[in-house]
Scaffold this motif. Structure first.
Motif, PDB file in Angstrom:
ATOM      1  N   ILE A  27       0.888  -1.163   0.055  1.00  0.00           N
ATOM      2  CA  ILE A  27      -0.244   0.232  -0.036  1.00  0.00           C
ATOM      3  C   ILE A  27       0.915   1.291  -0.037  1.00  0.00           C
ATOM      4  O   ILE A  27       1.972   1.380   0.801  1.00  0.00           O
ATOM      5  CB  ILE A  27      -0.751  -0.028   1.255  1.00  0.00           C
ATOM      6  N   GLY A  28       0.771   2.111  -0.871  1.00  0.00           N
ATOM      7  CA  GLY A  28       1.620   3.442  -1.025  1.00  0.00           C
ATOM      8  C   GLY A  28       0.557   4.684  -1.211  1.00  0.00           C
ATOM      9  O   GLY A  28      -0.606   4.510  -1.274  1.00  0.00           O
ATOM     10  N   ALA A  29       1.157   5.746  -0.834  1.00  0.00           N
ATOM     11  CA  ALA A  29       0.483   6.980  -0.951  1.00  0.00           C
ATOM     12  C   ALA A  29       0.360   7.451  -2.447  1.00  0.00           C
ATOM     13  O   ALA A  29      -0.460   8.160  -2.510  1.00  0.00           O
ATOM     14  CB  ALA A  29       1.317   8.042  -0.115  1.00  0.00           C
ATOM     15  N   ASP A  30       1.105   6.899  -3.249  1.00  0.00           N
ATOM     16  CA  ASP A  30       0.904   7.062  -4.846  1.00  0.00           C
ATOM     17  C   ASP A  30       1.153   5.844  -5.384  1.00  0.00           C
ATOM     18  O   ASP A  30       1.748   4.909  -4.839  1.00  0.00           O
ATOM     19  CB  ASP A  30       1.652   8.268  -5.222  1.00  0.00           C
ATOM     20  N   THR A  50     -10.642  10.522  -7.124  1.00  0.00           N
ATOM     21  CA  THR A  50     -11.760   9.635  -6.695  1.00  0.00           C
ATOM     22  C   THR A  50     -11.776   9.575  -5.135  1.00  0.00           C
ATOM     23  O   THR A  50     -12.801   9.229  -4.748  1.00  0.00           O
ATOM     24  CB  THR A  50     -12.144   8.413  -7.553  1.00  0.00           C
ATOM     25  N   GLY A  51     -10.798   9.235  -4.870  1.00  0.00           N
ATOM     26  CA  GLY A  51     -10.597   8.861  -3.271  1.00  0.00           C
ATOM     27  C   GLY A  51     -10.930   7.497  -3.092  1.00  0.00           C
ATOM     28  O   GLY A  51     -10.928   6.926  -2.230  1.00  0.00           O
ATOM     29  N   ARG A  97     -15.604  -1.558  -0.690  1.00  0.00           N
ATOM     30  CA  ARG A  97     -15.524  -0.178  -0.105  1.00  0.00           C
ATOM     31  C   ARG A  97     -15.549   0.784  -1.037  1.00  0.00           C
ATOM     32  O   ARG A  97     -15.882   1.869  -0.990  1.00  0.00           O
ATOM     33  CB  ARG A  97     -14.135  -0.311   0.772  1.00  0.00           C
ATOM     34  N   ASN A  98     -14.982   0.791  -2.222  1.00  0.00           N
ATOM     35  CA  ASN A  98     -14.909   1.541  -3.231  1.00  0.00           C
ATOM     36  C   ASN A  98     -16.367   1.795  -3.676  1.00  0.00           C
ATOM     37  O   ASN A  98     -16.857   2.965  -4.005  1.00  0.00           O
ATOM     38  CB  ASN A  98     -14.233   1.083  -4.413  1.00  0.00           C
ATOM     39  N   LEU A 129     -15.967   8.696  -1.594  1.00  0.00           N
ATOM     40  CA  LEU A 129     -15.249   9.724  -1.053  1.00  0.00           C
ATOM     41  C   LEU A 129     -16.003  10.664  -0.251  1.00  0.00           C
ATOM     42  O   LEU A 129     -15.676  10.933   0.983  1.00  0.00           O
ATOM     43  CB  LEU A 129     -14.349  10.563  -2.079  1.00  0.00           C
ATOM     44  N   HIS A 130     -17.132  11.253  -0.651  1.00  0.00           N
ATOM     45  CA  HIS A 130     -17.757  12.347  -0.101  1.00  0.00           C
ATOM     46  C   HIS A 130     -18.397  11.666   1.228  1.00  0.00           C
ATOM     47  O   HIS A 130     -18.679  12.436   2.234  1.00  0.00           O
ATOM     48  CB  HIS A 130     -18.978  12.991  -1.127  1.00  0.00           C
ATOM     49  N   SER A 131     -18.943  10.317   1.524  1.00  0.00           N
ATOM     50  CA  SER A 131     -19.365  10.037   2.555  1.00  0.00           C
ATOM     51  C   SER A 131     -18.437   9.807   3.463  1.00  0.00           C
ATOM     52  O   SER A 131     -18.727   9.839   4.717  1.00  0.00           O
ATOM     53  CB  SER A 131     -20.095   8.760   2.228  1.00  0.00           C
ATOM     54  N   ARG A 132     -17.215   9.651   3.318  1.00  0.00           N
ATOM     55  CA  ARG A 132     -16.077   9.570   4.321  1.00  0.00           C
ATOM     56  C   ARG A 132     -15.747  10.601   4.768  1.00  0.00           C
ATOM     57  O   ARG A 132     -15.381  10.998   5.711  1.00  0.00           O
ATOM     58  CB  ARG A 132     -14.948   8.551   3.522  1.00  0.00           C
TER      59      ARG A 132
END
Length: 93
Positions: free
Chosen positions: A5-8, A30-31, A49-50, A55-58
């Protein structure tokens, strides 16, 4: 099994390498969690999860609170300030 898992994308892919089972990062636009087709399919839990938590709900539920007091932060800042070396005169010949 190896997952990274990475930041980018670059960080995730370098950490995973060619023999990993997957490399994941959060897509900026998109988040959502993203990956590459090189690693086959995304696990069902990630895909769910996606789909179920956009994103807006999180973002609407996130509340930031400091983990320490102001005084502790001020003390840490003072301790981590780099010390200034003494002035050393330079002689010209």
């Amino acid at each position: 099994m190896v997952y990274a898992i990475g930041a980018d994308p670059q960080m995730a892919l370098v950490a995973a390498g060619h023999a990993a089972n997957g490399a994941y990062w959060i897509y900026d636009h998109t988040g959502n969690w993203a990956s590459t087709t090189y690693y086959k399919e995304m696990p069902a839990s990630v895909s769910n999860r996606n789909y179920l938590t956009p994103l807006h709900s999180r973002l609407d539920t996130i509340k930031w609170t400091p983990s320490s007091t102001r005084q502790l932060s001020a003390d840490l800042t003072r301790r981590t300030q780099p010390s200034v070396p003494p002035h050393i005169p330079i002689e010209t010949v």
